[in-house]
Design a protein around this motif. Structure first.
Motif, PDB file in Angstrom:
ATOM      1  N   LYS A   1      66.897  18.717  11.172  1.00 45.02           N
ATOM      2  CA  LYS A   1      68.253  19.136  10.812  1.00 45.02           C
ATOM      3  C   LYS A   1      68.324  19.767   9.428  1.00 45.02           C
ATOM      4  O   LYS A   1      69.317  20.396   9.094  1.00 45.02           O
ATOM      5  N   ASP A   2      67.268  19.641   8.625  1.00 42.93           N
ATOM      6  CA  ASP A   2      67.351  20.077   7.226  1.00 42.93           C
ATOM      7  C   ASP A   2      67.081  21.561   7.068  1.00 42.93           C
ATOM      8  O   ASP A   2      66.157  21.956   6.367  1.00 42.93           O
ATOM      9  N   THR A   3      67.892  22.396   7.717  1.00 39.64           N
ATOM     10  CA  THR A   3      67.676  23.837   7.633  1.00 39.64           C
ATOM     11  C   THR A   3      68.200  24.405   6.330  1.00 39.64           C
ATOM     12  O   THR A   3      68.101  25.593   6.085  1.00 39.64           O
ATOM     13  N   ASP A   4      68.776  23.566   5.473  1.00 38.09           N
ATOM     14  CA  ASP A   4      69.244  24.072   4.189  1.00 38.09           C
ATOM     15  C   ASP A   4      68.383  23.564   3.038  1.00 38.09           C
ATOM     16  O   ASP A   4      68.607  23.928   1.890  1.00 38.09           O
ATOM     17  N   THR A   5      67.379  22.729   3.352  1.00 37.29           N
ATOM     18  CA  THR A   5      66.496  22.216   2.301  1.00 37.29           C
ATOM     19  C   THR A   5      65.321  23.157   2.129  1.00 37.29           C
ATOM     20  O   THR A   5      64.589  23.417   3.085  1.00 37.29           O
ATOM     21  N   PRO A   6      65.106  23.686   0.922  1.00 34.97           N
ATOM     22  CA  PRO A   6      63.968  24.610   0.723  1.00 34.97           C
ATOM     23  C   PRO A   6      62.651  23.910   1.017  1.00 34.97           C
ATOM     24  O   PRO A   6      62.456  22.764   0.652  1.00 34.97           O
ATOM     25  N   GLY A   7      61.775  24.610   1.721  1.00 33.42           N
ATOM     26  CA  GLY A   7      60.495  24.027   2.126  1.00 33.42           C
ATOM     27  C   GLY A   7      60.555  23.472   3.526  1.00 33.42           C
ATOM     28  O   GLY A   7      59.529  23.304   4.184  1.00 33.42           O
ATOM     29  N   ARG A   8      61.787  23.164   4.012  1.00 35.63           N
ATOM     30  CA  ARG A   8      61.888  22.629   5.365  1.00 35.63           C
ATOM     31  C   ARG A   8      62.805  23.480   6.225  1.00 35.63           C
ATOM     32  O   ARG A   8      63.139  23.081   7.330  1.00 35.63           O
ATOM     33  N   CYS A   9      63.250  24.641   5.694  1.00 35.31           N
ATOM     34  CA  CYS A   9      64.281  25.358   6.447  1.00 35.31           C
ATOM     35  C   CYS A   9      63.771  25.954   7.749  1.00 35.31           C
ATOM     36  O   CYS A   9      64.557  26.282   8.622  1.00 35.31           O
ATOM     37  N   PHE A  10      62.457  26.105   7.889  1.00 39.50           N
ATOM     38  CA  PHE A  10      61.946  26.662   9.141  1.00 39.50           C
ATOM     39  C   PHE A  10      61.408  25.597  10.080  1.00 39.50           C
ATOM     40  O   PHE A  10      60.839  25.919  11.123  1.00 39.50           O
ATOM     41  N   MET A  11      61.599  24.328   9.737  1.00 40.25           N
ATOM     42  CA  MET A  11      61.087  23.262  10.591  1.00 40.25           C
ATOM     43  C   MET A  11      61.760  23.312  11.957  1.00 40.25           C
ATOM     44  O   MET A  11      61.094  23.149  12.985  1.00 40.25           O
ATOM     45  N   LYS A  12      63.079  23.572  11.979  1.00 41.53           N
ATOM     46  CA  LYS A  12      63.807  23.642  13.257  1.00 41.53           C
ATOM     47  C   LYS A  12      63.208  24.731  14.133  1.00 41.53           C
ATOM     48  O   LYS A  12      62.895  24.521  15.301  1.00 41.53           O
ATOM     49  N   ARG A  13      63.023  25.904  13.544  1.00 36.41           N
ATOM     50  CA  ARG A  13      62.495  27.036  14.305  1.00 36.41           C
ATOM     51  C   ARG A  13      61.098  26.728  14.840  1.00 36.41           C
ATOM     52  O   ARG A  13      60.806  26.965  16.018  1.00 36.41           O
ATOM     53  N   THR A  14      60.248  26.168  13.969  1.00 35.09           N
ATOM     54  CA  THR A  14      58.874  25.861  14.387  1.00 35.09           C
ATOM     55  C   THR A  14      58.869  24.842  15.523  1.00 35.09           C
ATOM     56  O   THR A  14      58.155  25.020  16.513  1.00 35.09           O
ATOM     57  N   LEU A  15      59.678  23.792  15.369  1.00 36.74           N
ATOM     58  CA  LEU A  15      59.681  22.746  16.388  1.00 36.74           C
ATOM     59  C   LEU A  15      60.259  23.261  17.700  1.00 36.74           C
ATOM     60  O   LEU A  15      59.733  22.960  18.772  1.00 36.74           O
ATOM     61  N   ASP A  16      61.327  24.087  17.625  1.00 41.41           N
ATOM     62  CA  ASP A  16      61.891  24.671  18.848  1.00 41.41           C
ATOM     63  C   ASP A  16      60.850  25.534  19.545  1.00 41.41           C
ATOM     64  O   ASP A  16      60.656  25.443  20.760  1.00 41.41           O
ATOM     65  N   MET A  17      60.157  26.374  18.769  1.00 40.56           N
ATOM     66  CA  MET A  17      59.135  27.252  19.357  1.00 40.56           C
ATOM     67  C   MET A  17      58.009  26.445  19.969  1.00 40.56           C
ATOM     68  O   MET A  17      57.510  26.782  21.047  1.00 40.56           O
ATOM     69  N   THR A  18      57.606  25.355  19.294  1.00 40.99           N
ATOM     70  CA  THR A  18      56.522  24.524  19.822  1.00 40.99           C
ATOM     71  C   THR A  18      56.938  23.901  21.146  1.00 40.99           C
ATOM     72  O   THR A  18      56.163  23.893  22.107  1.00 40.99           O
ATOM     73  N   GLN A  19      58.184  23.370  21.185  1.00 42.67           N
ATOM     74  CA  GLN A  19      58.638  22.710  22.415  1.00 42.67           C
ATOM     75  C   GLN A  19      58.740  23.705  23.562  1.00 42.67           C
ATOM     76  O   GLN A  19      58.436  23.388  24.709  1.00 42.67           O
ATOM     77  N   ILE A  20      59.179  24.943  23.275  1.00 43.84           N
ATOM     78  CA  ILE A  20      59.284  25.955  24.322  1.00 43.84           C
ATOM     79  C   ILE A  20      57.892  26.386  24.766  1.00 43.84           C
ATOM     80  O   ILE A  20      57.602  26.502  25.951  1.00 43.84           O
ATOM     81  N   GLU A  21      56.996  26.636  23.766  1.00 47.10           N
ATOM     82  CA  GLU A  21      55.679  27.182  24.083  1.00 47.10           C
ATOM     83  C   GLU A  21      54.801  26.181  24.824  1.00 47.10           C
ATOM     84  O   GLU A  21      54.125  26.518  25.788  1.00 47.10           O
ATOM     85  N   PHE A  22      54.819  24.928  24.352  1.00 44.98           N
ATOM     86  CA  PHE A  22      53.936  23.940  24.952  1.00 44.98           C
ATOM     87  C   PHE A  22      54.604  23.136  26.059  1.00 44.98           C
ATOM     88  O   PHE A  22      53.987  22.240  26.626  1.00 44.98           O
ATOM     89  N   ARG A  23      55.884  23.469  26.350  1.00 41.80           N
ATOM     90  CA  ARG A  23      56.616  22.795  27.427  1.00 41.80           C
ATOM     91  C   ARG A  23      56.594  21.290  27.233  1.00 41.80           C
ATOM     92  O   ARG A  23      56.130  20.534  28.083  1.00 41.80           O
ATOM     93  N   CYS A  24      57.100  20.860  26.071  1.00 41.07           N
ATOM     94  CA  CYS A  24      57.110  19.441  25.768  1.00 41.07           C
ATOM     95  C   CYS A  24      58.397  19.102  25.051  1.00 41.07           C
ATOM     96  O   CYS A  24      59.147  19.991  24.668  1.00 41.07           O
ATOM     97  N   CYS A  25      58.670  17.813  24.897  1.00 42.75           N
ATOM     98  CA  CYS A  25      59.903  17.387  24.223  1.00 42.75           C
ATOM     99  C   CYS A  25      59.604  16.140  23.433  1.00 42.75           C
ATOM    100  O   CYS A  25      59.085  15.160  23.983  1.00 42.75           O
ATOM    101  N   GLY A  26      59.899  16.188  22.110  1.00 40.84           N
ATOM    102  CA  GLY A  26      59.726  14.992  21.295  1.00 40.84           C
ATOM    103  C   GLY A  26      58.274  14.685  20.996  1.00 40.84           C
ATOM    104  O   GLY A  26      57.385  15.455  21.323  1.00 40.84           O
TER     105      GLY A  26
END
Lengths: 362, 344
Positions: free
Chosen positions: B142-167
Motif C-alpha cells: 500500500k505504500d505507493t507514496d513512500t520513496p523507495g517503495r512506490c513501485f512495490m505495488k506495481r512489481t507485486l501486481d506484475m509478479t502475480q499476473i505473470e506467475f499466476r499466483c496470489c500471496g
C-alpha cells in the motif's frame, strides 16, 4: 546502341562470376529469412484470429511464404549457374537457359516488390477486421457456457492485460454491453430487475469494467465498479483519474502492434528486392559478356557486357514484332524492315502456275 | 607399465588431432552459452530483486560468467595447440607449455564441479530470500507514496499476473495485511472505523484480494471482495470455487521458475565437465604419442600414447612422496642453516 555497355576482361569476368556465386548464396539466406518472416506473421495473425472478423488478410503472409520459397529456389539455381560460368565450356550447358532464367527472375523481383507494397496496404483491412472482431468478442464475453465461445472471456482478458488496453475504442465500450452472464445475476433482487428493465433490450448494463482493465501503475487499489460515480469512492474524481484503468483502446493497441510488425517486414522485403535486383543485373552482365566471348571465339579475350543489346525503344519494337510475326511468318528474324522474297517452291498452291510455262503455251 | 596406453600410427594421430580440435571448438561454443546463461540469470535476478528484498546473492551468475570466459579462452588455446601439434617445429615450441596447460584445465574442471554444487545448494538461499522478500512486499503493497517503495505495488501486481499466483503461501496472506492505503479510506465512515478498531494493531483488514490475483480463465467475472462470504455473491461457494483467483502461492511459483533455471544450468555444467575431461585426456594422448615417436624425422613411424606414465597406484604413491619431500625439504634446509651459524 547497347544500354549501359561495360568492357570485361577475363579476370573481371571470373571475379564477377565468383562474386555473383557468393551473392546468390546470400540471397538464398534472405529467401529463408523472408519465408520465416511470412511464417511468423501467419502465426501472429492466427493467434488472435478470434478477435478479427472474417476478412481475408491471410493472403499477405501466404504471399511472403511463397515468395521466400521461390527466392530460395531461384537463387540456388543462380548460384549453380554462376559457379559454372567461370569455365567457358561449362557455360555452354547453361547458355540456352540463362536468358529465360533472367526474364523469370525479373518478373519474380516484381512479385517481391508487390509483396512489400502489400505489407503496407494491409493496414486498412486489418483495422476493419479488428474493429468488428473486438466488438463481437466483447459481446460474447459473458457466454462462457456456449461451445465455441467459452474461451472468449479468457482471450479478451489476457489481451487487455498483455496489451495494456481496455475495450474497443476505450473503457466506456464496456458500459454498453452486458458482460456479466445472467447465470450469476440474482433475479430475485429488486435492483437487478430494475437495471434489466431500465433499457429497451433488457440487458444488465452498468458502469463497471472487468478486472483486466485495471492499470497496474495506479497508486490506489483498482476501482472497477461505479466508475462514473464520484461519491461511491473516497477521494475519487473519474474525470481527472487517468491511472486507474488502461486508457488506450484495444483496437488501437493491436493495430499499432501489427503495424509495427508489418513495417519491419515491409522494410526487410524492400531491402531484399533491391538486393535481388542488383544480383539480377550482375547475372545479366555475366551472361552477355560470356555470349560475346563465345561469339568472338577466343575464351581469354575481352568482351562487352550490356543490359540490353539495342536501346529501349528498339527492344520494345522487337518484342512487339515478335508477337506479330508469330501470326504471319516466322522466317523474318523478327525485323519487319527486311523484305525477304519468297523463294520456296512449296509456296505454290494448285492454282499458281509458274509464269514461264504460261508464256510458252500462249 | 603405462596406464591405458594405445598405439598410434600417422593416420590415427592426425585423426586424433582433428577430432580433438573440433571438440575444443565445441567446448568454446559451450563456454559462450555458459557466459550468456550467466548474464541471463543475472538479469532475471535483478528484474525481481524487489520481491527478494534486494538481498539476493549474485554468486552463481557471477561465477558462471567467469567460467564462461575462462572456458572460451582455455579451449581456444587448446584448439590452437591441437592445430599446431602435427607440425614438428611448432610442436617443439609448444612442448614446455603443455604440462602447465593441462594442470590448468584440471583446475578448471574442479571449479566447474564447485559451481555445479553451488547451483544445487544455492536454491535453498533463493527460497529463503523469496519467502522473506514476498512477506515484506505484501506488507509494503500500500505504500505507493513512500520513496523507495512506490513501485512495490506495481512489481507485486506484475509478479502475480505473470506467475499466476496470489500471496506468499496462498491468497489468505492478503487477509492479514492492510493493502489499501489510509489515503483512500474514508475515516469518517462508520464501517471503516469499526473495521480499524476491530483488531489490535488498528489495521484495515478485510477478506479481499487485489485484482492481480484474478484468474482470467474463470467463467464468471472475478470476485475480489468478501471472498469468504458466500451470501455476498449469487451462486457462490468459496470452499468449492477454484477458478476464481489463483490458488498457488507466489513463493512456490517464483521459486520453481528459478529452480528450473538453476537445474538446467547445473545439467549444462555437468556436460561441460565431461567435455573438458575428454579434451584433457585426448590432449594427453596426443602429446605423449608425439613425444614417444622413435624417429622424430620420420612422421610415418608408430608411437605409443598413454594417460599416465606409470600405473594408477604408482602415480598416486609418487605424488604423495613428492608432497612429503616438499614438506621435509623445508625442515632439512632450516637444520642445515643452524650448523653454519654455529660453525662461524
Amino acid at each position: 546502341m547497347a544500354v549501359l555497355k561495360v568492357k570485361f576482361t577475363k579476370t573481371r569476368r571470373d571475379k564477377l562470376a565468383q562474386i555473383l556465386w557468393i551473392l546468390n548464396w546470400i540471397s538464398v539466406v534472405t529467401g529463408i529469412i523472408l519465408f520465416s518472416l511470412g511464417l511468423f506473421l501467419k502465426v501472429e495473425l492466427k493467434k488472435r484470429e478470434e478477435l478479427m472478423a472474417e476478412k481475408d488478410i491471410q493472403y499477405v503472409p501466404n504471399m511472403l511464404i511463397a515468395v521466400g520459397l521461390i527466392a530460395c529456389a531461384i537463387n540456388f539455381l543462380g548460384g549453380k549457374i554462376c559457379y559454372d560460368c567461370v569455365d567457358s565450356t561449362k557455360f555452354l550447358r547453361w547458355k540456352l537457359i540463362m536468358l529465360p532464367y533472367i526474364v523469370c527472375t525479373f518478373f519474380f523481383t516484381l512479385c517481391v516488390l508487390v509483396g512489400a507494397l502489400m505489407c503496407y496496404s494491409m493496414h486498412w483491412e486489418l483495422e476493419e477486421a479488428l474493429d468488428l472482431g473486438l466488438m463481437q468478442a466483447m459481446r460474447f464475453y459473458k457466454d462462457t457456457d456456449m461451445p465455441g465461445r467459452c474461451f472468449l472471456k479468457h482471450t479478451v482478458d489476457t489481451l487487455q492485460i498483455q496489451f495494456q488496453c481496455c475495450g474497443n475504442s476505450g473503457y466506456k465500450d464496456w458500459f454498453q454491453i452486458q458482460w456479466i452472464s445472467n447465470r450469476y445475476l440474482d433475479m430475485s433482487k429488486k435492483e437487478v430487475v430494475d437495471r434489466l428493465r431500465s433499457n429497451v433490450e433488457g440487458k444488465y448494463l452498468m458502469d463497471g469494467v472487468p478486472f483486466s482493465c485495471c492499470n497496474i501503475n495506479s497508486p490506489r487499489p483498482c476501482i472497477q465498479q461505479q466508475i462514473t460515480n464520484n461519491s461511491a469512492h473516497f477521494n475519487y474524481e473519474h474525470q481527472t483519474e487517468d491511472q486507474n484503468l488502461w486508457m488506450k483502446g484495444c483496437r488501437q493497441a493491436l493495430l499499432e502492434y501489427y503495424t509495427h510488425i508489418m513495417q519491419s517486414i515491409g522494410l526487410t522485403v524492400l531491402i531484399t528486392w533491391l538486393f535481388e535486383l542488383s544480383v539480377l543485373t550482375g547475372v545479366r552482365y555475366l551472361q552477355t559478356s560470356l555470349e560475346n566471348v563465345l561469339r568472338q571465339g577466343d575464351p581469354d579475350s575481352e568482351s562487352d557486357g550490356w543490359l540490353l543489346e539495342n536501346s529501349l525503344m528498339e527492344t520494345a519494337r522487337i518484342i512487339k514484332s515478335l508477337g506479330k510475326s508469330n501470326q504471319i511468318n516466322t522466317a523474318n528474324n523478327g525485323d519487319p524492315n527486311i523484305d525477304v522474297p519468297s523463294t520456296s517452291k512449296a509456296h505454290y498452291g494448285p492454282d499458281n502456275v509458274p509464269p514461264k510455262e504460261k508464256m510458252e503455251t500462249s | 607399465m603405462p596406464f591405458l596406453s594405445l598405439k598410434f600410427n600417422l593416420q590415427k594421430r592426425v585423426k586424433l588431432a582433428q577430432g580433438l580440435w573440433m571438440l575444443y571448438w565445441l567446448a568454446v561454443i559451450v563456454g559462450i552459452i555458459l557466459f550468456s546463461l550467466g548474464i541471463f540469470f543475472k538479469i532475471e535476478l535483478r528484474k525481481r530483486s524487489e520481491i527478494m528484498d534486494n538481498n539476493e546473492s549474485h554468486l552463481v551468475p557471477n561465477l558462471l560468467i567467469l567460467v564462461g570466459m575462462l572456458s572460451c579462452g582455455l579451449n581456444a588455446f587448446g584448439g590452437k595447440l591441437c592445430h599446431d601439434s602435427l607440425d614438428p617445429q611448432k610442436f617443439s615450441k609448444m612442448k614446455p607449455m603443455l604440462r602447465p596447460y593441462m594442470l590448468l584445465c584440471c583446475g578448471f574442471n574442479a571449479l566447474l564441479l564447485l559451481l555445479v554444487l553451488l547451483c544445487f545448494l544455492m536454491q535453498f538461499a533463493v527460497y529463503l530470500t523469496l519467502a522473506e522478500g514476498l512477506k515484506n512486499a505484501i506488507r509494503f503493497y500500500k505504500d505507493t507514496d513512500t520513496p523507495g517503495r512506490c513501485f512495490m505495488k506495481r512489481t507485486l501486481d506484475m509478479t502475480q499476473i505473470e506467475f499466476r499466483c496470489c500471496g506468499n503461501n496462498n491468497f489468505r496472506d492478503w487477509f492479514e495485511v492492510q493493502w489499501i492505503s489510509n489515503r483512500y479510506l474514508d475515516m469518517s465512515n462508520d464501517v471503516v472505523k469499526d473495521r480499524v478498531l476491530s483488531n489490535v494493531e488498528g489495521k484495515y483488514l478485510m477478506d479481499s484480494v487485489p485484482f492481480s490475483c484474478c484468474n482470467p480463465g474463470s467463467p464468471r467475472p472475478c470476485i475480489q471482495h468478501h471472498l469468504t462470504n458466500n451470501s455476498a455473491h449469487y451462486d457462490y461457494d468459496h470452499r468449492t470455487e477454484e477458478l476464481n483467483i489463483w490458488n498457488r502461492g507466489c513463493r512456490q511459483a517464483v521459486f520453481s521458475y528459478y529452480s528450473g533455471i538453476m537445474n538446467s544450468i547445473g545439467a549444462l555444467l555437468i556436460f561441460t565437465m565431461v567435455l573438458e575431461a575428454g579434451d584433457v585426456a585426448g590432449l594427453k594422448y596426443l602429446s605423449t604419442a608425439l613425444e614417444t615417436m622413435a624417429d622424430p624425422e620420420n612422421p610415418e613411424c608408430e608411437s605409443e600414447g598413454w594417460l599416465l606414465e606409470k600405473g594408477f597406484k604408482e602415480t598416486l604413491a609418487d605424488l604423495l612422496s613428492k608432497v612429503k619431500t616438499f614438506g621435509r625439504a623445508n625442515q632439512v634446509e632450516e637444520g642445515r642453516a643452524s650448523p653454519d651459524v654455529a660453525a662461524t
